[in-house]
Design an enzyme around this catalytic site. Structure first.
Site, short mmCIF file in Angstrom:
data_model
loop_
_atom_site.label_atom_id
_atom_site.label_comp_id
_atom_site.label_asym_id
_atom_site.label_seq_id
_atom_site.Cartn_x
_atom_site.Cartn_y
_atom_site.Cartn_z
N GLU A 46 -10.88 -11.37 -4.33
CA GLU A 46 -9.45 -11.29 -4.05
C GLU A 46 -8.91 -12.56 -3.39
OE1 GLU A 46 -8.67 -7.26 -2.58
OE2 GLU A 46 -10.26 -7.53 -1.11
N CYS B 239 -9.66 -3.75 -10.14
CA CYS B 239 -9.17 -2.52 -9.51
C CYS B 239 -7.78 -2.70 -8.87
CB CYS B 239 -10.17 -2.02 -8.47
SG CYS B 239 -10.46 -3.19 -7.14
N ASN C 77 -4.31 -7.37 -6.66
CA ASN C 77 -3.16 -7.27 -5.75
C ASN C 77 -3.21 -8.40 -4.74
OD1 ASN C 77 -2.72 -4.87 -7.06
ND2 ASN C 77 -3.61 -3.60 -5.45
N ASP C 78 -4.39 -8.60 -4.18
CA ASP C 78 -4.54 -9.68 -3.21
C ASP C 78 -4.74 -11.03 -3.88
OD1 ASP C 78 -4.20 -8.66 -0.58
OD2 ASP C 78 -5.99 -7.46 -0.90
N HIS D 234 0.82 -1.22 0.00
CA HIS D 234 0.00 0.00 0.00
C HIS D 234 0.85 1.27 0.00
CE1 HIS D 234 -3.32 -2.80 0.70
NE2 HIS D 234 -3.97 -1.90 0.00
C1 PEP Z 1 -6.48 -5.44 -4.48
O1 PEP Z 1 -6.24 -6.25 -3.60
O2 PEP Z 1 -6.20 -5.61 -5.68
C2 PEP Z 1 -7.14 -4.16 -4.14
C3 PEP Z 1 -7.53 -3.34 -5.08
O3 PEP Z 1 -7.26 -3.84 -2.83
P1 PEP Z 1 -6.03 -3.37 -1.94
O4 PEP Z 1 -4.85 -3.13 -2.86
O5 PEP Z 1 -6.41 -2.14 -1.22
O6 PEP Z 1 -5.80 -4.53 -1.03
MG MG Z 2 -7.17 -6.02 -1.68
#
Ligand code: PEP
Ligand code: MG
Length: 591
Positions: free
Chosen positions: A441, A512, A464-465, A199
């Site tokens: 995710e 996203c 991302n997750d 993050h």
């Molecule tokens: C993700 O996991 O791709 C996501 C958009 O959420 P974050 O990056 O805030 O965990």
């Molecule tokens: Mg996430």
């Protein structure tokens, strides 16, 4: 003896946020740590001494590693300067005194070490001898390293006092620390640790500052006030660049500015392929005050509002009214475009001062996101009320993070139903049909996507997750970066499965995660059939350029072929090759 080296040195890390920065280094870790008194029980003495010994040996290993690298790169003479640092760690008097203090005073290792360190430094400082004075700075330097190992994440950085245009170099910067840089004139930041989708990297993109993470030993290689060039696109940092290197990067910076200016002209044209297929391009939103940026880059709404940043850097939790006012303002400013508010996603690498979470061995697998909200229903209800009330003022949607299956979705929706009922009873207006989506995710969510799709208004794939959980790779660990493969055939199949399940149920699906902001990967996602992508606003023009340069029929064919390949690397190489055949200069310039 200082560790200053005047030769040009190139460090390679993980590109976290694009752009080029040139300026002076400011070592955050050279600020004093705030060490608070900590009493221990007699039976904890052995543990504290072992912790101290481990911190000393980690520090030795770290310094030895840098010394070896410097010998390989610029020769033995420059590396000798690290011998003085190693000598400090072998000073038996210092080491024994710390252990004695832990035993006698029953205090934590960091308190004992900090006390002894300050005593040494003040003795050295009183002696009028240049050699001894330099020993004092060696002791301080090494001391900070040992404290860093002893204190880990609990160290505090004082960002408030930062002044001037500087490049911050730190061992680690937490996402909440990164947010506080918003109002500072920081040119760039560099860290030893961290991965591309940590993050902190995501916040760097929102701040619009180039950043390189995962440099491993930047804090040992860079000295305060060294002149640095940071190339955030390539993850390169140059210490003490030559005049010709500076000229080269100044030109490069100008080219980027020109390119950015040119692609910004596409702000008001649709993200439509040559054969007329539209892809929704939305913005990810983290920092309040970002709305002008979201509009400047032509986002068709906010696809992910990471609300947890609203809760950070304060000692209390935001009230319902505060949250309502914030969500309402964003909904009104973005209207008629949609704003998708994600409910609180705490835990993992995001923590608050106002909610004390027990320390976990693997926080990404622990009490995080929707799990935490279900454990703390009052905090959750407060946020749901604020979101529902804001839904009366614009085009608001909501989604839950880290849902693993229908059970959690039902539990969350159960609480939402109760909140709606109370609002109705009180006559508080809200949108009865506010779309409620699910973030995909967790691999189990993909495997239950058909079931989830029956109870969700839309899906948003958090790659991302999803990548970290499916490939078993910690997204924040720079040492695992080579295994974090967005184009891995396993990941692509999970995404395809999710898209198919959504479309079979007649709901829309978006991505996203950071994957959406990479032009090559974004084209695979489009070819697999996503309806929209959400990304850091500054990435939108580049993705729009990709969409507008290609035919949807070709993009679909690329994705089909990509799914026949066996490794992430093969997939990326294939895609780059195909895109370049159609748009030869596609990769020539990137912001
Ligand atoms: C993700 O996991 O791709 C996501 C958009 O959420 P974050 O990056 O805030 O965990
Ligand atoms: Mg996430």
């Amino acid at each position: 003896m200082s560790k200053k080296i005047d030769k040009e040195i190139v460090l390679k890390g993980i590109p976290a946020a694009p752009g080029i920065a040139m300026g002076q280094a400011f070592l955050l870790d050279q600020q004093d740590f705030i060490v608070t008194e900590r009493q221990i029980l007699p039976e904890e003495v052995t543990i504290e001494i072992a912790r101290f010994e481990e911190a000393v040996s980690h520090t030795k290993y770290e310094i030895q590693g840098v010394k070896d690298k410097i010998i390989a790169q610029v020769g033995g003479l420059d590396a000798q300067i690290f011998d003085a640092h190693l000598l400090v760690l072998e000073d038996c008097m210092l080491i024994d005194e710390v252990k004695k203090r832990i035993r006698d005073n029953k205090c934590g290792a960091e308190c004992a070490f900090s006390f002894v360190l300050h005593r040494y430094v003040s003795i050295f400082d009183k002696i009028q001898d240049e050699y001894i004075k330099e020993r004092s700075s060696d002791v301080t330097d090494v001391g900070r390293r040992v404290l860093k190992h002893l204190m880990g994440e609990s160290r505090l950085h004082d960002f408030e006092s930062l002044q001037g245009e500087i490049i911050i170099v730190a061992h680690d910067i937490s996402p909440s620390d990164a947010v506080t840089m918003y109002s500072k004139k920081i040119l760039s930041f560099l860290t030893d640790v961290g991965g591309r989708t940590a993050h902190t990297a995501i916040i760097a993109k929102s701040l619009g500052v180039p950043a390189v993470l995962g440099l491993k030993d930047a804090t040992l290689r860079v000295s305060n006030q060294d002149f640095l060039i940071v190339d955030g696109r390539k993850g390169v940092v140059i210490i003490n660049p030559s005049d010709s290197t500076k000229r080269l990067y100044s030109k490069e910076k100008e080219k980027i500015a020109q390119y950015e200016g040119a692609i910004l002209n596409t702000r008001d044209v649709p993200a439509e392929t040559v054969d007329g297929h539209h892809l929704g391009l939305m913005a990810n939103f983290e920092i309040r005050g970002e709305i002008p940026g979201v509009k400047k880059y032509g986002a068709e709404g906010i696809g992910l509002y990471r609300t947890e940043f609203f809760y950070m850097n304060r000692m209390d939790l935001p009230t319902e009214e505060e949250q309502y006012q914030d969500y309402k303002k964003i909904a009104e400013e973005m209207n008629p475009h949609m704003v998708i508010i994600r409910t609180l996603d705490l835990g993992g690498d995001k923590f608050l001062s106002s909610i004390q979470l027990p320390k976990e061995m693997a926080p990404f697998l622990g009490s995080r996101a929707i799990r935490l909200c279900l454990e703390e229903p009052e905090i959750f209800r407060t946020q749901l009320r604020a979101i529902l009330r804001a839904s009366a003022h614009g085009n608001v949607g909501m989604m839950y993070p880290m849902i693993a299956g229908p059970g959690e979705l039902r539990a969350a929706n159960g609480i939402l139903k109760g909140v709606k009922q109370r609002l109705r009873e009180k006559g508080v207006p809200f949108n009865e049909n506010m779309p409620v989506g699910v973030m995909i995710e967790v691999p189990a969510a993909v495997m239950t996507a058909e079931l989830l799709a029956k109870e969700a208004s839309f899906f948003s794939i958090g790659t991302n997750d999803l990548i970290q959980y499916s490939l078993a790779v910690d997204r924040t660990n720079e040492k695992m970066a080579q295994f974090y493969e967005p184009a891995h055939p396993g990941v692509l199949r999970l995404i395809r499965r999710t898209i198919n399940a959504a479309h079979d149920a007649g709901i829309k699906v978006s991505v996203c995660g950071e994957m959406a902001s990479d032009p090559t990967l974004a084209m695979i996602l489009m070819g697999l059939g996503v309806d929209s992508l959400s990304m850091s606003p500054s990435s939108i023009p580049q993705i729009k350029r990709a969409v507008r340069s290609l035919k949807f029929a070709s993009i679909e064919e690329f994705a089909k072929q990509a799914l026949r390949l066996s490794t992430g690397q093969e997939v990326e190489e294939y895609m780059i090759n195909e895109i370049q055949k159609i748009v030869p200069d596609f990769y020539t310039y990137e912001a």
